[in-house]
Design a protein around this motif. Structure first.
Motif, PDB file in Angstrom:
ATOM      1  N   THR A 120       0.806  -1.221   0.000  1.00 36.97           N
ATOM      2  CA  THR A 120       0.000   0.000   0.000  1.00 36.97           C
ATOM      3  C   THR A 120       0.838   1.270   0.000  1.00 36.97           C
ATOM      4  OG1 THR A 120      -0.161  -0.123   2.418  1.00 36.97           O
ATOM      5  CG2 THR A 120      -1.954  -1.102   1.129  1.00 36.97           C
ATOM      6  N   THR A 121       2.065   1.191   0.475  1.00 35.11           N
ATOM      7  CA  THR A 121       2.976   2.337   0.486  1.00 35.11           C
ATOM      8  C   THR A 121       4.377   1.814   0.207  1.00 35.11           C
ATOM      9  OG1 THR A 121       3.534   2.157   2.825  1.00 35.11           O
ATOM     10  CG2 THR A 121       1.589   3.493   2.273  1.00 35.11           C
ATOM     11  N   ALA A 122       5.330   2.687   0.177  1.00 30.72           N
ATOM     12  CA  ALA A 122       6.721   2.261  -0.009  1.00 30.72           C
ATOM     13  C   ALA A 122       7.389   1.970   1.329  1.00 30.72           C
ATOM     14  CB  ALA A 122       7.491   3.329  -0.771  1.00 30.72           C
ATOM     15  N   ASP A 123       6.593   1.760   2.370  1.00 29.24           N
ATOM     16  CA  ASP A 123       7.153   1.474   3.689  1.00 29.24           C
ATOM     17  C   ASP A 123       7.862   0.124   3.699  1.00 29.24           C
ATOM     18  OD1 ASP A 123       6.117   3.830   4.699  1.00 29.24           O
ATOM     19  OD2 ASP A 123       4.343   2.878   5.557  1.00 29.24           O
ATOM     20  N   VAL A 124       8.925   0.060   4.472  1.00 31.11           N
ATOM     21  CA  VAL A 124       9.673  -1.182   4.633  1.00 31.11           C
ATOM     22  C   VAL A 124       8.947  -2.055   5.652  1.00 31.11           C
ATOM     23  CG1 VAL A 124      11.836  -2.191   5.426  1.00 31.11           C
ATOM     24  CG2 VAL A 124      11.868  -0.122   4.006  1.00 31.11           C
ATOM     25  N   LEU A 125       8.582  -3.254   5.251  1.00 30.81           N
ATOM     26  CA  LEU A 125       7.918  -4.202   6.141  1.00 30.81           C
ATOM     27  C   LEU A 125       8.908  -5.115   6.835  1.00 30.81           C
ATOM     28  CD1 LEU A 125       4.973  -5.275   3.826  1.00 30.81           C
ATOM     29  CD2 LEU A 125       4.818  -3.877   5.889  1.00 30.81           C
ATOM     30  N   ASP A 126      10.002  -5.409   6.166  1.00 28.37           N
ATOM     31  CA  ASP A 126      10.953  -6.383   6.687  1.00 28.37           C
ATOM     32  C   ASP A 126      12.279  -6.207   5.947  1.00 28.37           C
ATOM     33  OD1 ASP A 126      11.889  -8.534   8.159  1.00 28.37           O
ATOM     34  OD2 ASP A 126      10.480  -9.985   7.333  1.00 28.37           O
ATOM     35  N   ARG A 127      13.349  -6.601   6.604  1.00 29.79           N
ATOM     36  CA  ARG A 127      14.692  -6.604   5.999  1.00 29.79           C
ATOM     37  C   ARG A 127      15.417  -7.832   6.506  1.00 29.79           C
ATOM     38  NH1 ARG A 127      15.412  -0.692   7.344  1.00 29.79           N
ATOM     39  NH2 ARG A 127      15.256   0.332   5.328  1.00 29.79           N
ATOM     40  N   VAL A 143       3.483  -7.613   1.154  1.00 29.99           N
ATOM     41  CA  VAL A 143       4.646  -7.210   0.360  1.00 29.99           C
ATOM     42  C   VAL A 143       4.266  -6.986  -1.100  1.00 29.99           C
ATOM     43  CG1 VAL A 143       6.932  -7.905  -0.469  1.00 29.99           C
ATOM     44  CG2 VAL A 143       6.266  -8.370   1.897  1.00 29.99           C
ATOM     45  N   LYS A 144       4.701  -5.842  -1.626  1.00 22.63           N
ATOM     46  CA  LYS A 144       4.485  -5.524  -3.036  1.00 22.63           C
ATOM     47  C   LYS A 144       5.780  -5.660  -3.832  1.00 22.63           C
ATOM     48  CE  LYS A 144       3.195  -1.821  -6.196  1.00 22.63           C
ATOM     49  NZ  LYS A 144       2.834  -0.416  -6.322  1.00 22.63           N
ATOM     50  N   ASN A 145       6.898  -5.307  -3.192  1.00 20.07           N
ATOM     51  CA  ASN A 145       8.153  -5.195  -3.925  1.00 20.07           C
ATOM     52  C   ASN A 145       9.302  -5.706  -3.063  1.00 20.07           C
ATOM     53  OD1 ASN A 145       9.663  -4.359  -6.208  1.00 20.07           O
ATOM     54  ND2 ASN A 145      10.235  -2.493  -5.167  1.00 20.07           N
ATOM     55  N   CYS A 146      10.267  -6.349  -3.707  1.00 19.86           N
ATOM     56  CA  CYS A 146      11.497  -6.777  -3.046  1.00 19.86           C
ATOM     57  C   CYS A 146      12.665  -6.048  -3.703  1.00 19.86           C
ATOM     58  CB  CYS A 146      11.690  -8.284  -3.206  1.00 19.86           C
ATOM     59  SG  CYS A 146      10.455  -9.283  -2.382  1.00 19.86           S
TER      60      CYS A 146
END
Length: 94
Positions: A49-56, A84-87
């Protein structure tokens, strides 16, 4: 010594990002060195939904001269896989 002076130590690309029920990314790493080297591969999992980082997360991989290898990189928090949308992937020498 790298193949190309001043070039990156390795190249990395995401072959497959996470999906619900599959909380890992598949990443291909290619060394540009003419000798064995160890690299740190870092993957950032971004929100749908946003460019927020969910996990690393990161891992170390040792490659022979000019070797390419695909690896699976697991999320630290697999419960967030469906968001997750993008890796994004980056690689550096250890």
């Amino acid at each position: 010594m790298p193949n190309r002076p001043g070039g990156p130590p390795a190249r990395a690309e995401v072959l497959a990002c996470v999906s619900p029920g599959q909380p890992l990314a598949t990443v291909k790493v290619t060394s540009t060195f003419n000798a064995e080297r160890t690299f740190e591969v870092r993957v950032t999992f971004e929100s749908a939904t946003t460019a927020d980082v969910l996990d690393r997360t990161s891992l170390h991989i040792t490659l022979q001269a000019n070797e390419s290898r695909s690896v699976h990189v697991k999320m630290v928090d697999p419960g967030k896989a469906e968001q997750v949308k993008n890796c994004m992937v980056s690689v550096s020498l250890v």
